[in-house]
Scaffold this motif. Structure first.
Motif, PDB file in Angstrom:
ATOM      1  N   ALA A 208      -9.493   5.970  -4.205  1.00 44.72           N
ATOM      2  CA  ALA A 208      -8.973   4.998  -5.171  1.00 44.72           C
ATOM      3  C   ALA A 208      -7.501   4.698  -4.904  1.00 44.72           C
ATOM      4  N   ILE A 209      -6.724   5.737  -4.601  1.00 43.96           N
ATOM      5  CA  ILE A 209      -5.304   5.552  -4.289  1.00 43.96           C
ATOM      6  C   ILE A 209      -5.149   4.657  -3.066  1.00 43.96           C
ATOM      7  N   CYS A 210      -5.936   4.944  -2.038  1.00 43.53           N
ATOM      8  CA  CYS A 210      -5.845   4.159  -0.798  1.00 43.53           C
ATOM      9  C   CYS A 210      -6.236   2.707  -1.008  1.00 43.53           C
ATOM     10  N   GLU A 211      -7.231   2.480  -1.834  1.00 40.61           N
ATOM     11  CA  GLU A 211      -7.773   1.135  -2.009  1.00 40.61           C
ATOM     12  C   GLU A 211      -6.957   0.266  -2.954  1.00 40.61           C
ATOM     13  N   LEU A 212      -6.262   0.886  -3.910  1.00 40.78           N
ATOM     14  CA  LEU A 212      -5.629   0.111  -4.971  1.00 40.78           C
ATOM     15  C   LEU A 212      -4.174  -0.242  -4.700  1.00 40.78           C
ATOM     16  N   LEU A 213      -3.607   0.284  -3.625  1.00 45.30           N
ATOM     17  CA  LEU A 213      -2.224  -0.053  -3.308  1.00 45.30           C
ATOM     18  C   LEU A 213      -2.215  -1.187  -2.289  1.00 45.30           C
ATOM     19  N   PRO A 214      -1.842  -2.387  -2.701  1.00 51.15           N
ATOM     20  CA  PRO A 214      -1.935  -3.540  -1.808  1.00 51.15           C
ATOM     21  C   PRO A 214      -0.882  -3.565  -0.712  1.00 51.15           C
ATOM     22  N   SER A 215       0.272  -2.952  -0.969  1.00 47.43           N
ATOM     23  CA  SER A 215       1.354  -3.015   0.004  1.00 47.43           C
ATOM     24  C   SER A 215       2.086  -1.679   0.061  1.00 47.43           C
ATOM     25  N   ILE A 216       2.041  -1.028   1.228  1.00 47.75           N
ATOM     26  CA  ILE A 216       2.681   0.286   1.360  1.00 47.75           C
ATOM     27  C   ILE A 216       3.674   0.315   2.521  1.00 47.75           C
ATOM     28  N   GLU A 217       3.908  -0.828   3.133  1.00 48.51           N
ATOM     29  CA  GLU A 217       4.779  -0.859   4.304  1.00 48.51           C
ATOM     30  C   GLU A 217       6.215  -0.471   3.979  1.00 48.51           C
ATOM     31  N   ARG A 218       6.626  -0.630   2.703  1.00 50.04           N
ATOM     32  CA  ARG A 218       8.001  -0.328   2.312  1.00 50.04           C
ATOM     33  C   ARG A 218       8.190   1.109   1.825  1.00 50.04           C
ATOM     34  N   ILE A 219       7.099   1.850   1.646  1.00 49.86           N
ATOM     35  CA  ILE A 219       7.204   3.184   1.054  1.00 49.86           C
ATOM     36  C   ILE A 219       8.001   4.125   1.955  1.00 49.86           C
ATOM     37  N   LYS A 220       9.074   4.679   1.386  1.00 49.75           N
ATOM     38  CA  LYS A 220       9.924   5.617   2.107  1.00 49.75           C
ATOM     39  C   LYS A 220       9.697   7.055   1.647  1.00 49.75           C
ATOM     40  N   SER A 221       9.242   7.207   0.411  1.00 52.43           N
ATOM     41  CA  SER A 221       9.044   8.545  -0.158  1.00 52.43           C
ATOM     42  C   SER A 221       7.647   8.650  -0.741  1.00 52.43           C
TER      43      SER A 221
END
Length: 405
Positions: A208-221
């Protein structure tokens, strides 16, 4: 600071009790002590006010600067249940700062449907300025149906906020919780920090976590702490980690990950090269999981903090990691490898690695079997040229008077 740490550890202990109702008082006390020690150690590593006198206030303590104006924190309130009347009273200060509030931490108060609706009205007014949101233990002792409805109310209230960080901790419903926050999570495209702590993450919740996050390219932490995830969930979440190409700060600790999950995570982390902090403490990676980690640390040349405590790495795993770190991570400041069942056999590799780390401030190999020979080699390696070293812990290593002296 001490009270804040104690409050967080106490909330974690309450979660432990609810999760393991048959646990005796001794095991609960040990859990509380362990969490408190971890939090205090983290605070120690980050430095005390005396050590940051040359910094201005915003650099030394960014989390409390202008707190009265920009940070609404419910953890400052006495733990209890919120009804509609109390919620109206509690959120009055937030109404007064609605035009410039940037951070909200919900917790220590159990929301029902009516109090959540009060909160929603206020939150709709702070959407434009809000950048950081944390939910921690905010529906305790509520029925599952009511808890999920409360979460849905908060999710819809915050949908469309442009958040920099989002944290969800101390909630037991896992997959259902994630799905309740679908509107909020799906609307996020600028997230830089994401945390799921004290949160049972099953394979389904991981998906669910993987599928529901539309944009993760900016995640630093990206933090996962004390989640009982296991290998299957770790493998699933590794697909998320692999896509976090900007990742600088990664924690996946105390989550019952074995060799299979370790290999999957190491493969995902090897896709990047920007890590500064890596914490995989309290997992059973073993030697077969430790060797792939050596390839990870060799890729991330900017590493400054490495926490590999209680991972059962043994000599072979620690030697491989030390050999890789020797020529990488020249700015390394913190290295924690306690409780890995390592012996004096690993000491030469560790000593050679540490000799190159002139900026090191903290080193711990406590709870191993280095004995006198291994401990002395390590101490000789850092006896010169390590003026910034503040914490050295070689306790519980079967040393005699010779090694201690």
């Amino acid at each position: 600071m001490q009270k804040k740490i104690e409050d967080i550890a106490f909330a974690a202990a309450n979660h432990y009790i609810s999760k393991y109702p048959n646990a005796d008082g001794s095991s609960t006390t040990q859990f509380y002590a362990k969490e408190t020690s971890k939090l205090f150690l983290d605070a120690l590593v980050q430095g005390s006010p005396e050590e940051t006198e040359d910094l201005n206030a915003s650099e030394a303590f960014p989390e409390i600067v202008e707190a009265k104006e920009t940070f609404f924190d419910m953890f400052t309130m006495e733990r209890g249940f919120l009804d509609e009347a109390l919620a109206t009273k509690f959120f009055r200060p937030l109404e007064e700062i609605r035009n410039y509030c940037t951070k909200i931490r919900f917790g220590n108060q159990s929301f029902g449907v009516e109090s959540a609706r009060v909160a929603k009205k206020v939150l709709m007014d702070v959407q434009k300025t809000l950048t950081d949101v944390e939910f921690a233990d905010f529906v305790f002792d509520r029925s599952q149906a009511e808890a999920l409805e409360v979460m849905s109310i908060f999710s819809s209230a915050l949908e469309g906020c442009v958040l920099r960080s989002f944290s969800l901790s101390l909630n037991e419903l896992a997959e259902e919780t994630i799905k309740a926050f679908v509107p909020l999570l799906k609307s996020q495209k600028m997230l830089e920090e994401l945390k799921f702590n004290y949160f049972y993450i099953s394979v389904e919740a991981a998906r669910a976590i993987c599928e529901l996050l539309p944009s993760i390219e900016r995640i630093k932490s990206l933090h996962f702490h004390y989640n009982d995830s296991g290998d299957d969930a770790a493998e699933t979440l590794s697909l998320l980690v692999k896509k976090c190409i900007a990742l600088e700060d990664f924690e996946f600790s105390a989550s019952e990950i074995g060799t299979r999950g370790a290999i999957a995570l190491a493969g995902a982390l090897s896709e990047g090269s920007r890590l500064k902090m890596l914490n995989l403490t309290d997992n059973m990676f073993g030697t077969k999981g430790g060797i792939p980690l050596s390839q990870v640390v060799s890729r991330h040349l900017g590493l400054t903090e490495v926490y590999f405590r209680h991972m059962n790495l043994e000599d072979e795993g620690v030697i491989a990691i030390a050999d890789s770190l020797k020529d990488a991570a020249q700015s390394l400041r913190v290295l924690m490898i306690g409780g890995n069942n390592i012996t004096s056999k690993a000491a030469p590799a560790l000593a050679a690695c540490l000799a190159e780390k002139k900026l090191l401030t903290t080193f711990s190999a406590a709870g191993n079997k280095l004995e006198d020979v291994g401990s002395i080699k390590i101490c000789k390696a850092i006896s010169k040229g390590h003026e910034q070293l503040r914490v050295l812990d070689l306790s519980a290593n079967a040393m005699t008077v010779i090694g201690v002296s």
